[in-house]
Scaffold this motif. Structure first.
Motif, short mmCIF file in Angstrom:
data_model
loop_
_atom_site.label_atom_id
_atom_site.label_comp_id
_atom_site.label_asym_id
_atom_site.label_seq_id
_atom_site.Cartn_x
_atom_site.Cartn_y
_atom_site.Cartn_z
N VAL A 1 0.98 -1.62 -0.59
CA VAL A 1 -0.08 0.02 0.14
C VAL A 1 0.94 1.14 0.07
O VAL A 1 1.51 1.43 0.72
N VAL A 2 0.68 1.59 -1.12
CA VAL A 2 1.11 3.63 -0.97
C VAL A 2 0.61 4.23 -0.79
O VAL A 2 -0.43 4.55 -1.27
N VAL A 3 0.78 4.64 0.48
CA VAL A 3 0.07 5.96 1.04
C VAL A 3 1.17 7.80 0.14
O VAL A 3 2.37 7.58 -0.01
N ARG A 4 -0.11 8.11 -0.02
CA ARG A 4 0.02 9.25 -1.25
C ARG A 4 -0.07 10.53 -0.08
O ARG A 4 -1.63 10.95 0.20
N PRO A 5 1.08 11.40 0.21
CA PRO A 5 0.38 13.04 1.38
C PRO A 5 0.40 13.79 -0.27
O PRO A 5 0.93 13.24 -1.30
N ASP A 6 -0.44 15.20 0.07
CA ASP A 6 -0.67 15.77 -1.43
C ASP A 6 -0.55 17.42 -0.47
O ASP A 6 -1.27 17.95 -1.54
N SER A 7 -0.54 17.33 0.80
CA SER A 7 0.03 18.97 0.83
C SER A 7 0.92 19.32 1.71
O SER A 7 1.29 18.30 2.11
N GLY A 8 1.18 20.16 2.16
CA GLY A 8 1.95 20.58 3.43
C GLY A 8 3.62 20.65 2.13
O GLY A 8 3.56 20.65 0.91
N HIS B 1 5.43 -3.90 4.28
CA HIS B 1 4.50 -3.86 3.54
C HIS B 1 4.02 -2.76 2.92
O HIS B 1 2.70 -1.93 1.93
N VAL B 2 4.32 -1.26 3.19
CA VAL B 2 3.74 0.05 3.04
C VAL B 2 5.18 0.76 1.56
O VAL B 2 6.18 0.45 2.52
N ARG B 3 4.48 1.72 1.28
CA ARG B 3 5.52 3.20 0.59
C ARG B 3 4.91 4.81 0.92
O ARG B 3 3.97 4.16 1.25
N VAL B 4 5.49 5.35 0.53
CA VAL B 4 4.97 6.67 0.37
C VAL B 4 5.14 7.14 -1.43
O VAL B 4 6.86 7.00 -2.02
N ILE B 5 4.46 8.19 -1.69
CA ILE B 5 4.58 8.80 -3.24
C ILE B 5 4.29 10.32 -2.98
O ILE B 5 3.32 10.49 -1.81
N GLN B 6 5.18 10.93 -3.42
CA GLN B 6 5.08 12.34 -3.55
C GLN B 6 4.66 13.36 -4.67
O GLN B 6 5.51 12.70 -5.56
N GLY B 7 3.49 13.09 -4.85
CA GLY B 7 3.06 13.70 -6.04
C GLY B 7 2.47 15.69 -5.92
O GLY B 7 2.74 16.34 -7.11
#
Length: 474
Positions: free
Chosen positions: A290-297, A328-334
């Motif tokens: 599961v890749v969690v995506r933050p989108d602000s800050g 199990h997890v990763r992060v993608i910053q867009g």
């Protein structure tokens, strides 16, 4: 748009009058394209084949000439009707020009000729100038490929420092998010394909179509199921966790990857409570990543904080280079992603002990739109003309800006077979090759003929282009 199909109208207005402006008895001209510097000290050559196949492979017709004649008459410009009729009748509507260039995917330092354009019929010496507007748009795919390639070198450097599998990780570390942010579907297509020279991740579908149509590539890139804010927020804030659970149930299978934007309300609460507690076991049991995506800050601070919170919830292993890799997890910053922020994020998480394996990036405007012809100072200039049977140098040398000084004479590009350095050198009279005195030991031709009299001579595959670009290093 069908109203833009006429090649004779794919030019600047003043070009229509230039056939009257050359010296009497001119019967040949020679032009070249270069990057005169810019943000990066080298460029990745890409896009010429697509431009040629799209715009020059279709013969012009008398109907095209009629349309152009009438438009320019009303527009206030003279038009070379007889010259264009000659090309239709004597050349079947295919333009009598020769284009030579470095093979696509080549990484070449700035201030060198990347391609040359010359006339091949004395009665059509003016054609290369007429095509300047259209051909100079090569600046766009070259600049996109160049930005993408330099980001690739940055990410590659951090992977080599922190990952056990740098080459396996690299192709999917920068994803193209730029399709909606460009000025046209044509820009999305050729810009999206330019990015795919360096990476395999994209959401720009038109880039896939262009690579297939013009570069013999059945599938140039890949994507994964991913949430957007509307598919999360339509569940309502009180049911946010159910929106995430639905993503797991729809897409989380053993070995699969899915991305879920998680900052519609509070990214830190979403990680601590929803992903880290309520859904934790479902994530683990699914066998998916599961890749969690933050989108602000602030991207640098937010990515670091997200990794810390995910680490608290899911834990990590330590790889062979001593860096933490999340389970199990990763992060993608867009959001806010550009070459500078990518480096800053990677420096921050590396300092905190996290491998580059843990993050990926999505770049949109900074990849496909936040650039222009001056990013790499692209120019297409005439450097020689044959007048009264003799080649003369053509050049500009403005006293107010030496950076705009142009090259002179007919030229080609050489590359050292061992060291890889380049030289732009003169060519011998009426040939494409340098005179013996101008070819230093160890140098070979770096340019080949790509297009001649309406037909492609060298037709590159996307795989060949990728191989060239990938082999080049800082």
């Amino acid at each position: 748009m069908k109203c833009l199909d006429n090649l004779l109208l794919n030019t600047d207005s003043y070009k229509a009058s230039h056939w009257l402006q050359y010296p009497p008895n001119t019967d040949a001209t020679f032009f070249y394209v270069e990057s005169r510097g810019g943000i990066y000290d080298r460029t990745v050559f890409f896009g010429l084949q697509a431009i040629l196949k799209e715009y020059l492979a279709k013969p012009i017709t008398h109907a095209d000439v009629d349309e152009a004649r009438d438009l320019f008459a009303a527009h206030g410009e003279p038009f070379n009707e007889a010259g264009w009729r000659y090309i239709v009748e004597q050349h079947g509507g295919l333009l009598p020009i020769r284009i030579r260039a470095v093979p696509e995917g080549s990484v070449v330092p700035t201030h060198h000729a990347l391609m040359t354009i010359e006339s091949t019929d004395p009665q059509a010496y003016w054609v290369p100038s007429y095509l300047e507007t259209m051909l100079l748009r090569i600046w766009y795919p070259v600049t996109v490929a160049t930005v993408s390639w330099h980001v690739k070198q940055t990410i590659r450097d951090f992977l080599e420092r922190t990952s056990d599998d740098p080459e396996g990780q690299l192709p999917f570390k920068l994803h193209d998010f730029g399709s909606r942010g460009v000025s046209s579907v044509e820009s999305a297509a050729i810009g999206g394909a330019a990015h795919l020279v360096n990476f395999l991740g994209t959401d720009t579908v038109s880039g896939l179509s262009l690579a297939r149509a013009y570069y013999h590539e059945p599938m140039a890139g890949f994507s994964i199921p991913a949430a957007e804010h509307s598919t999360i927020t339509s569940w309502g804030r009180e049911h946010e966790v159910e929106a995430y659970r639905n993503m797991l149930r729809q897409f989380a299978k053993p070995g699969s990857i899915l991305a879920v934007v998680s900052d519609s309300y509070d990214i830190y609460h979403a990680i601590r409570e929803h992903w880290g507690k309520t859904l934790k076991q479902e994530v683990i049991d699914s066998g998916a990543t599961v890749v969690v995506r933050p989108d602000s800050g602030d991207p640098v601070a937010v990515v670091h904080q997200c990794l810390e919170l995910l680490d608290e919830a899911f834990g990590h292993t330590v790889n062979g280079k001593g860096f933490k890799v999340l389970n199990h997890v990763r992060v993608i910053q867009g959001d806010g992603v550009n070459p500078t922020s990518i480096r800053a994020i990677l420096e921050r998480i590396t300092s905190a002990g996290y491998a580059t394996d843990n993050v990926a990036f999505g770049m949109g405007g900074a990849l496909l739109q936040r650039l222009d012809r001056d990013t790499q100072k692209f120019a297409l200039k005439c450097s020689a003309a044959r007048v009264d049977g003799k080649w003369i140098d053509v050049y500009k040398d403005p006293v107010t800006d030496k950076g705009k000084q142009s090259k002179r004479g007919r030229m080609t590009l050489l590359r050292h077979r061992e060291y890889g350095n380049f030289r732009t050198v003169p060519v011998a009279e009426d040939t494409d090759a340098p005179a013996a005195a101008d070819r230093p030991d160890g140098f070979d031709d770096a340019m080949v003929t790509i297009w001649e009299d309406g037909r492609i001579v060298n037709d590159w595959t996307f795989a060949q282009i990728r191989e060239r670009a990938h082999a080049a290093r800082f």
